[in-house]
Design an enzyme around this catalytic site. Structure first.
Site, PDB file in Angstrom:
ATOM      1  N   ASP A  77       0.759  -1.121  -0.127  1.00 38.22           N
ATOM      2  CA  ASP A  77      -0.096   0.134   0.038  1.00 38.22           C
ATOM      3  C   ASP A  77       0.908   1.257   0.019  1.00 38.22           C
ATOM      4  O   ASP A  77       2.142   1.140   0.019  1.00 38.22           O
ATOM      5  CB  ASP A  77      -0.825  -0.028   1.256  1.00 38.22           C
ATOM      6  CG  ASP A  77      -1.702   1.108   1.310  1.00 38.22           C
ATOM      7  OD1 ASP A  77      -2.206   1.790   0.404  1.00 38.22           O
ATOM      8  OD2 ASP A  77      -1.825   1.716   2.557  1.00 38.22           O
ATOM      9  N   ASP A 107      -0.185   5.347   0.937  1.00 35.85           N
ATOM     10  CA  ASP A 107      -0.543   6.055   2.246  1.00 35.85           C
ATOM     11  C   ASP A 107      -0.509   5.604   3.374  1.00 35.85           C
ATOM     12  O   ASP A 107      -1.265   4.665   3.709  1.00 35.85           O
ATOM     13  CB  ASP A 107      -1.909   6.950   2.058  1.00 35.85           C
ATOM     14  CG  ASP A 107      -1.786   7.806   0.926  1.00 35.85           C
ATOM     15  OD1 ASP A 107      -1.142   8.723   0.499  1.00 35.85           O
ATOM     16  OD2 ASP A 107      -2.548   7.249  -0.345  1.00 35.85           O
TER      17      ASP A 107
END
Length: 221
Positions: A8, A10
């Site tokens: 991922d 953020d």
């Protein structure tokens, strides 16, 4: 045998989530309004429709939303100056390459947002594949992003490992049947994660990638 690691962005690679939260809390504090933290937490890792300015503007109807957005954005932009990726992230990228693994990024954020930070941090060079919200019809917790990664590399779910920081992101990996390691940040460390996550670590400095993969292999066996 693990062939790919999927990250991922953020809050996991770069802690935009914490910096954003702090910028919202700062602007709310200025106007003596309590920030809707629970609603914010629900939106992390997905595109859940939540207007973070709504409560502030409801309490202060005289405020101009565009001006408040500019003010809050300026606080955020200032907060990320000279900031680095989270601890151990670069080492994980380098270790993955040394192990001959494919490295992918799968994010619910837009391409414009992601490439802004990849350029800022000089990280694009590490990835064999980058997928964002612009590449799928539904983002996390829908598994489409992760299923697209499997399809691109022509691998099975058990041949990959996902690294996530949020409940929504980890649920997407679980729904794709990919083992998920969670690395919470300041904004997500107290949230509830699905019991099916295979491991939880505080940071990537805590354990080298090769050792982590070995531990996952032993657990699977």
């Amino acid at each position: 045998m693990i062939k790919a690691v999927i990250f991922d962005f953020d809050g996991l690679i770069f802690d935009t989530e914490t910096y954003e939260l702090e910028s919202y809390q700062s602007i709310y504090k200025k106007y003596n309004v309590e920030f809707p933290l629970e609603r914010w937490h629900e939106s992390i890792g997905t595109n859940f429709v939540f207007d973070p300015y709504e409560r502030l503007l409801t309490c202060h109807a005289n405020l101009n939303k565009e001006e408040i957005i500019k003010e809050r954005t300026a606080i955020f932009d200032q907060s990320i100056l000279e900031k680095s990726p989270r601890e151990g992230v670069i080492q994980y990228f380098e270790q993955a390459k040394n192990l001959g693994l494919k490295v992918a990024l799968a994010s619910s954020s837009t391409s414009k947002w992601i490439y802004r930070f990849l350029e800022l941090l000089d990280l694009e060079r590490f990835f064999d594949l980058i997928l964002t919200a612009d590449d799928v019809s539904e983002v996390k917790p829908n598994p489409e992003l992760y299923l697209r990664v499997l399809e691109y590399f022509a691998i099975q779910p058990n041949e990959a490992v996902v690294f996530e920081d949020s409940p929504n992101g980890s649920l997407a990996a679980i729904r794709a049947n990919i083992p998920c390691v969670v690395v919470p940040n300041t904004a997500t460390r107290n949230l509830d994660f699905d019991h099916q996550v295979v491991m939880k670590i505080n940071s990537m400095e805590e354990i080298e990638l090769s050792e982590l993969l070995q531990q996952l292999k032993l657990r699977h066996n």
